[in-house]
Design an enzyme around this catalytic site. Structure first.
Site, PDB file in Angstrom:
ATOM      1  N   GLU A 157       0.866  -1.182   0.000  1.00  0.00           N
ATOM      2  CA  GLU A 157       0.000   0.000   0.000  1.00  0.00           C
ATOM      3  C   GLU A 157       0.898   1.226   0.000  1.00  0.00           C
ATOM      4  OE1 GLU A 157      -3.680  -0.287   1.233  1.00  0.00           O
ATOM      5  OE2 GLU A 157      -3.750   1.707   0.298  1.00  0.00           O
ATOM      6  N   GLY A 158       0.673   2.142  -0.903  1.00  0.00           N
ATOM      7  CA  GLY A 158       1.463   3.375  -0.944  1.00  0.00           C
ATOM      8  C   GLY A 158       0.553   4.571  -0.727  1.00  0.00           C
ATOM      9  N   GLY A 200      -2.169   4.486  -3.633  1.00  0.00           N
ATOM     10  CA  GLY A 200      -3.021   3.348  -3.951  1.00  0.00           C
ATOM     11  C   GLY A 200      -2.449   2.036  -3.458  1.00  0.00           C
ATOM     12  N   SER A 201      -3.150   0.960  -3.781  1.00  0.00           N
ATOM     13  CA  SER A 201      -2.748  -0.373  -3.366  1.00  0.00           C
ATOM     14  C   SER A 201      -2.054  -1.084  -4.519  1.00  0.00           C
ATOM     15  CB  SER A 201      -3.979  -1.195  -2.966  1.00  0.00           C
ATOM     16  OG  SER A 201      -4.679  -0.518  -1.954  1.00  0.00           O
ATOM     17  N   VAL A 202      -1.146  -2.008  -4.161  1.00  0.00           N
ATOM     18  CA  VAL A 202      -0.404  -2.764  -5.174  1.00  0.00           C
ATOM     19  C   VAL A 202      -0.787  -4.248  -5.052  1.00  0.00           C
ATOM     20  CG1 VAL A 202       1.886  -3.345  -6.060  1.00  0.00           C
ATOM     21  CG2 VAL A 202       1.493  -1.095  -5.018  1.00  0.00           C
ATOM     22  N   LYS A 235      -0.428  -1.431  -9.645  1.00  0.00           N
ATOM     23  CA  LYS A 235      -0.807  -0.392  -8.678  1.00  0.00           C
ATOM     24  C   LYS A 235      -2.158   0.178  -9.090  1.00  0.00           C
ATOM     25  CE  LYS A 235       2.265   2.691  -7.122  1.00  0.00           C
ATOM     26  NZ  LYS A 235       3.036   3.978  -7.039  1.00  0.00           N
ATOM     27  N   ASP A 258      12.561  11.605  -3.314  1.00  0.00           N
ATOM     28  CA  ASP A 258      11.887  10.904  -2.213  1.00  0.00           C
ATOM     29  C   ASP A 258      12.461   9.500  -2.057  1.00  0.00           C
ATOM     30  OD1 ASP A 258      10.086  10.423  -0.170  1.00  0.00           O
ATOM     31  OD2 ASP A 258       8.515   9.711  -1.530  1.00  0.00           O
TER      32      ASP A 258
END
Ligand SMILES: Nc1ncnc2c1ncn2[C@@H]1O[C@H](COP(=O)(O)OP(=O)(O)OP(=O)(O)O)[C@@H](O)[C@H]1O
Length: 180
Positions: free
Chosen positions: A52-53, A56-58, A72, A171
């Site tokens: 999860e980022g 969104g979700s992977v 993703k 980042d």
């Protein structure tokens, strides 16, 4: 000509890249259908979720040709999510390096934005340093050095200096580094 232009958030002089809605000939990525990706991920089943980022979700999936992929799925569309999608597809889709995650393609339709990557089975650096694999000590000092050198080669040597657009990641962190 029917262009669907998505601003990538880069300064105007570095912004000639657009996601073409009509002509994919010059693009290194594949345009997936929703049906293909629903099938690959078993309709984004929770069992297939691998991470999860912020955006969104992977999900893990397998294409009809048997290739493992990571998909993703962006959260509810917002201007920020739309920009994240455009940057990933337009910029990362064009960089190719042995130390950078390969972007295979995408799907964009309605409110659905899906980005397809090569699947990295060995988890991220944080998992090996502080997470569920830390106690297994799989990451000896040779592998740590190789990971640091590989990351530097992908970021500094290639992205900063050699890629067509000179890209600064801004980042980089232990969650963003996957172990080969
Ligand atoms: N290609 C991949 N193969 C295997 N696992 C992946 C892959 N891409 C992402 N993941 C897993 O999903 C998690 C979330 O990834 P995601 O890119 O959404 O978030 P992130 O790396 O934290 O970046 P962001 O800043 O966009 O939130 C990662 O930490 C990783 O565990």
């Amino acid at each position: 000509m029917n262009w669907k232009c998505l601003c990538c958030g880069f300064p105007r002089e570095t912004q000639p890249l657009m996601i073409s809605a009509s002509n994919d000939r010059d693009y290194p990525w594949k345009r997936y259908t929703l049906k293909e990706l629903l099938h690959a991920t078993n309709t984004f089943h929770n069992d297939k979720k691998i991470g999860e980022g912020a955006f969104g979700s992977v999900y893990w999936g397998r294409t009809s040709k048997g290739v493992g992929i990571a998909v993703k799925r962006l959260k509810a569309m917002s201007a920020k999510a739309e920009m994240e999608f455009a940057v990933e597809v337009e910029i990362l889709g064009r960089v190719r390096h042995k130390n950078l995650l390969g972007l295979r393609g995408f799907y964009a339709g309605g409110d659905e934005r899906l980005i397809v990557y090569d699947y990295m089975p060995n988890h991220s650096l944080i998992t090996h340093l502080h997470g569920q694999l830390a106690s297994d000590c799989l990451l000896d000092w040779t592998r740590r050095m190789n990971t640091a050198i590989g990351s530097a080669e992908g970021l500094a040597n290639y992205l900063h200096h050699k890629a067509n657009l000179h890209i600064i990641h801004r980042d980089i962190n232990v969650e963003a580094v996957d172990i080969e």
